[in-house]
Design a protein around this motif. Structure first.
Motif, short mmCIF file in Angstrom:
data_model
loop_
_atom_site.label_atom_id
_atom_site.label_comp_id
_atom_site.label_asym_id
_atom_site.label_seq_id
_atom_site.Cartn_x
_atom_site.Cartn_y
_atom_site.Cartn_z
N PRO A 1 67.79 49.91 27.12
CA PRO A 1 68.89 50.12 28.06
C PRO A 1 69.61 48.83 28.44
O PRO A 1 70.74 48.87 28.94
CB PRO A 1 68.20 50.74 29.28
CG PRO A 1 66.80 50.21 29.21
CD PRO A 1 66.47 50.05 27.75
N TYR B 1 72.62 53.97 28.81
CA TYR B 1 71.67 55.07 28.69
C TYR B 1 70.85 54.92 27.42
O TYR B 1 71.39 54.74 26.33
CB TYR B 1 72.40 56.41 28.70
CG TYR B 1 72.94 56.79 30.06
CD1 TYR B 1 72.08 57.13 31.10
CD2 TYR B 1 74.31 56.78 30.31
CE1 TYR B 1 72.57 57.47 32.36
CE2 TYR B 1 74.82 57.11 31.56
CZ TYR B 1 73.94 57.45 32.58
OH TYR B 1 74.43 57.76 33.83
N SER C 1 70.47 60.32 24.92
CA SER C 1 71.43 61.35 25.35
C SER C 1 70.67 62.46 26.08
O SER C 1 69.51 62.75 25.77
CB SER C 1 72.15 61.94 24.14
OG SER C 1 72.89 60.95 23.45
N VAL D 1 71.17 64.22 33.32
CA VAL D 1 70.55 63.52 34.45
C VAL D 1 69.94 64.56 35.39
O VAL D 1 70.64 65.41 35.94
CB VAL D 1 71.58 62.66 35.22
CG1 VAL D 1 70.91 61.97 36.41
CG2 VAL D 1 72.22 61.63 34.29
N LEU E 1 66.24 61.42 32.81
CA LEU E 1 67.07 62.19 31.88
C LEU E 1 66.23 63.24 31.19
O LEU E 1 65.10 62.97 30.78
CB LEU E 1 67.67 61.27 30.80
CG LEU E 1 68.46 60.04 31.23
CD1 LEU E 1 68.89 59.26 29.99
CD2 LEU E 1 69.67 60.44 32.06
N ALA F 1 74.63 57.00 37.41
CA ALA F 1 74.03 58.30 37.06
C ALA F 1 74.13 59.28 38.22
O ALA F 1 73.75 58.98 39.35
CB ALA F 1 72.57 58.11 36.66
N VAL G 1 75.04 62.89 29.65
CA VAL G 1 75.29 61.50 29.27
C VAL G 1 74.97 61.30 27.80
O VAL G 1 74.22 62.07 27.19
CB VAL G 1 74.47 60.52 30.14
CG1 VAL G 1 74.86 60.65 31.60
CG2 VAL G 1 72.97 60.74 29.95
N GLN H 1 73.77 58.54 24.68
CA GLN H 1 73.04 57.32 24.35
C GLN H 1 74.03 56.16 24.13
O GLN H 1 74.99 56.28 23.39
CB GLN H 1 72.22 57.55 23.09
CG GLN H 1 71.22 56.46 22.76
CD GLN H 1 70.37 56.86 21.56
OE1 GLN H 1 70.89 57.21 20.51
NE2 GLN H 1 69.06 56.81 21.72
N ALA I 1 75.69 52.93 32.04
CA ALA I 1 74.96 53.63 33.11
C ALA I 1 74.92 52.85 34.40
O ALA I 1 74.46 53.36 35.43
CB ALA I 1 73.52 53.90 32.65
#
Length: 221
Positions: A69, A107, A110, A113, A142, A167, A173, A175, A179
């Motif tokens: 991330p 993120y 995928s 949230v 997630l 988020a 969301v 990948q 974020a």
């Protein structure tokens, strides 16, 4: 390209540096002192620009991988008891960011949230064992298609005094998508299922939205 969280600071720093350079030029008689002030101002501006850089990193979403991330160094790989949301054991991978790293949070996978919570707290150094539970932090979970639920924490440190978290619960969301942002160095903890395979090692340098942190465990034939 610079992150939107840095726009105000960049503009303020730019005008302050310009004013400092002009003031030194007209009011400081000693040449060595004048040059020192002017060079120091330019260095400050460069550092601020460097800190808020936001390189483009196109990602083709891969449901079989968890990506880093953030940029930084892996400082923790261990099994932990997670009491806030999962209330059970998870694999934790922690990435420490120094002030010279890109500080955009992206993120890792995928999904949807399902949990996003801010916690006020202390400002212990980011590598302190208790920083994950006692520092100012945000916890995000997630729901992903193949890993189930995964979590991550943005953790403030001794220098980081502001965490930005985009988020929102119920949001879909992708990948690699932006974020959030952590200002001036800290760390991010990934909280992953026990049945995934960790693909990084301690002290390994990782790149946000590029380095694979974990993959699905291969099934025996």
């Amino acid at each position: 390209m610079f992150h939107r969280e840095g726009q105000k600071i960049i503009i303020i720093t730019f005008f302050l540096v310009v004013a400092l350079i002009l003031a030194a030029q007209f009011y400081v008689e000693l040449e060595w002192l004048r040059l020192g002030i002017q060079i120091g101002g330019l260095v400050l501006l460069i550092l601020v620009l460097q800190f808020f850089r936001n390189p483009k990193r196109p990602v083709t979403p891969n449901f079989d991988e968890i990506l880093a991330p953030v940029d930084g160094k892996v400082v923790v790989i261990e099994e932990v008891d997670e009491p806030e949301y999962f209330k059970g054991k998870r694999k934790q991978v922690s990435i420490f960011m120094s002030p010279v790293n890109v500080h955009v949070t992206r993120y890792a996978a995928s999904g949807t949230v399902t949990y996003s919570q801010y916690h006020p707290g202390k400002y212990l150094v980011a590598w302190h064992p208790k920083s994950s539970t006692e520092n100012e932090r945000t916890t995000v979970v997630l729901h992903t298609p193949k890993f189930g639920e995964i979590g991550y924490r943005q953790i403030a440190g001794a220098l980081a005094r502001r965490i930005v978290n985009y988020a929102e619960e119920g949001e879909q969301v992708t990948q690699g998508q932006d974020a959030g942002f952590i200002k001036f160095g800290s760390r991010v903890d990934l909280l992953l299922p026990l049945d995934c395979d960790i693909t990084v090692k301690l002290n390994q340098k990782v790149v946000g939205a590029k380095t694979c942190i974990a993959s699905l465990r291969k099934q025996d034939d």
